[in-house]
Motif scaffolding. Structure first.
Motif, PDB file in Angstrom:
ATOM      1  N   GLY A 275       0.798  -1.224   0.000  1.00 36.75           N
ATOM      2  CA  GLY A 275       0.000   0.000   0.000  1.00 36.75           C
ATOM      3  C   GLY A 275       0.830   1.274   0.000  1.00 36.75           C
ATOM      4  O   GLY A 275       0.280   2.369  -0.106  1.00 36.75           O
ATOM      5  N   SER A 280       2.084   6.323  -2.543  1.00 39.89           N
ATOM      6  CA  SER A 280       1.071   5.699  -1.690  1.00 39.89           C
ATOM      7  C   SER A 280      -0.095   5.205  -2.548  1.00 39.89           C
ATOM      8  O   SER A 280      -0.425   5.813  -3.572  1.00 39.89           O
ATOM      9  CB  SER A 280       0.562   6.703  -0.654  1.00 39.89           C
ATOM     10  OG  SER A 280       1.591   7.070   0.242  1.00 39.89           O
ATOM     11  N   TYR A 281      -0.705   4.104  -2.122  1.00 36.28           N
ATOM     12  CA  TYR A 281      -1.778   3.492  -2.889  1.00 36.28           C
ATOM     13  C   TYR A 281      -2.958   3.172  -1.979  1.00 36.28           C
ATOM     14  O   TYR A 281      -2.777   2.725  -0.851  1.00 36.28           O
ATOM     15  CB  TYR A 281      -1.297   2.193  -3.544  1.00 36.28           C
ATOM     16  CG  TYR A 281      -0.061   2.363  -4.383  1.00 36.28           C
ATOM     17  CD1 TYR A 281      -0.159   2.654  -5.737  1.00 36.28           C
ATOM     18  CD2 TYR A 281       1.210   2.250  -3.817  1.00 36.28           C
ATOM     19  CE1 TYR A 281       0.980   2.820  -6.522  1.00 36.28           C
ATOM     20  CE2 TYR A 281       2.358   2.409  -4.587  1.00 36.28           C
ATOM     21  CZ  TYR A 281       2.244   2.691  -5.941  1.00 36.28           C
ATOM     22  OH  TYR A 281       3.364   2.864  -6.700  1.00 36.28           O
ATOM     23  N   THR A 282      -4.167   3.401  -2.495  1.00 43.00           N
ATOM     24  CA  THR A 282      -5.374   2.964  -1.808  1.00 43.00           C
ATOM     25  C   THR A 282      -5.859   1.689  -2.487  1.00 43.00           C
ATOM     26  O   THR A 282      -5.416   1.352  -3.594  1.00 43.00           O
ATOM     27  CB  THR A 282      -6.477   4.032  -1.884  1.00 43.00           C
ATOM     28  OG1 THR A 282      -6.845   4.197  -3.268  1.00 43.00           O
ATOM     29  CG2 THR A 282      -5.989   5.362  -1.320  1.00 43.00           C
ATOM     30  N   SER A 283      -6.784   0.983  -1.852  1.00 39.75           N
ATOM     31  CA  SER A 283      -7.318  -0.222  -2.466  1.00 39.75           C
ATOM     32  C   SER A 283      -8.012   0.104  -3.784  1.00 39.75           C
ATOM     33  O   SER A 283      -7.957  -0.672  -4.741  1.00 39.75           O
ATOM     34  CB  SER A 283      -8.288  -0.920  -1.505  1.00 39.75           C
ATOM     35  OG  SER A 283      -9.331  -0.040  -1.109  1.00 39.75           O
ATOM     36  N   GLU A 284      -8.634   1.286  -3.835  1.00 35.33           N
ATOM     37  CA  GLU A 284      -9.315   1.706  -5.058  1.00 35.33           C
ATOM     38  C   GLU A 284      -8.303   1.997  -6.180  1.00 35.33           C
ATOM     39  O   GLU A 284      -8.519   1.605  -7.340  1.00 35.33           O
ATOM     40  CB  GLU A 284     -10.164   2.955  -4.809  1.00 35.33           C
ATOM     41  CG  GLU A 284     -11.384   2.743  -3.908  1.00 35.33           C
ATOM     42  CD  GLU A 284     -11.020   2.662  -2.429  1.00 35.33           C
ATOM     43  OE1 GLU A 284     -11.870   2.201  -1.645  1.00 35.33           O
ATOM     44  OE2 GLU A 284      -9.893   3.057  -2.074  1.00 35.33           O
TER      45      GLU A 284
END
Length: 308
Positions: A275, A280-284
């Protein structure tokens, strides 16, 4: 003639490889010891099939198939080719070779999809090293048509030729390495680039977002159309000589792993899988990232092939 193929170890590459082989009329048996890996591969297979449709890659006349199994003896029964695709540790790969050695015919080819472990090292773990070869697909394997072919010191020339012919029969592009070197060619070039960009970010020369823009819309944009050796001719050897005479001395040539990478790992920032990495990464965002990148890669490939 290769008609039946076993893929041992699914991971991220296996489903795409299986889909592309089946689209070429091959009967594929895909194996993994983890039920979750098989379940995930089934769902990824559908997505890969959709991408192949978008690429306009139709069956070769004889419809192939993909079947999943958690039993390795079932996977390799009566196959012409085994593609080993397990994690990048020699001891894990060696264990696979020992398991299948007595289960396959003497003339069954064993190909490793290793990203860079020398084939000469791997083939010491199999009873008939002449039948072993490197077959390094590029990720995502159902979109990128280039496959590196690497013979080890004890690989028979006819084994290399059979794999080259097989890759061509699928409408893909075999690239033959004349020497078995660690990392082969694609990853050696890639890691040279990554070493330099990490160093530039670490030295405070540029931000990650800007270097991604620089590479994607600069050299990356050109290299998609003009290969690096052709680029030398386009720029001129005299220009390359002039620039490299002072620039090579300042390029990063470190032999260890950069502190930036070690610090990211220590902080648990591994990238998409955790993540957070450089970004940075979101689940979406993760859910949309892969299909969006696939869409762009498909569009670029269609242009390079003259289909758009």
């Amino acid at each position: 003639m290769i008609k039946r193929v076993a893929i041992i170890g699914l991971g991220t590459m296996g489903p795409g490889m299986a889909a592309r082989l089946a689209r070429g009329g091959v009967e594929v048996v895909a194996h993994d010891i983890a039920p979750k890996a098989i379940e995930r591969a089934r769902s990824m297979l559908d997505a890969a099939e959709g991408v192949l449709d978008n690429l306009g890659i139709s069956t070769s006349g004889n419809n192939g198939s993909v079947r999943f199994t958690d039993k390795i003896e079932d996977a390799v029964a009566s196959v012409d080719l085994v593609i080993e695709n397990v994690p990048e540790k020699e001891e894990i790969k060696a264990d696979v070779y020992r398991k299948i050695d007595g289960l396959i015919a003497p003339d069954t080819i064993v190909a490793s999809d290793t990203s860079g472990i020398p084939i000469t090292s791997l083939q010491t773990h199999i009873s008939n090293p002449a039948r072993m070869v490197g077959m390094h697909w590029s990720n995502p394997p159902h979109i990128i048509p280039m496959i590196e072919v690497i013979g080890g010191q004890r690989t028979a020339p006819e084994t290399v030729q059979t794999i080259r012919d097989f890759i061509r029969s699928l409408g893909l592009l075999p690239v033959l390495l004349k020497k078995d070197v660690p990392g082969f060619v694609e990853n050696r070039v890639l890691y040279a680039l990554l070493r330099e960009v990490v160093d530039l970010v670490e030295r405070g020369v540029i931000e990650p977002e800007d270097i991604d823009t620089c590479v994607s819309w600069g050299i990356g944009y050109k290299l998609a159309v003009i290969g690096p050796m052709a680029l030398l001719d386009m720029a001129g050897m005299d220009i390359y000589h002039s620039v490299s005479s002072f620039l090579n001395e300042d390029l990063c040539d470190r032999k260890d792993v950069a502190p930036l990478v070690r610090e990211q790992i220590a902080a648990g920032k591994l990238g998409i899988k955790s993540g957070e990495g450089i970004y940075s990464y979101t689940s979406e965002s993760i859910a949309s990232l892969q299909p969006e990148r696939a869409r762009k890669l498909v569009a670029i490939r269609r242009i390079l092939e003259g289909k758009e």
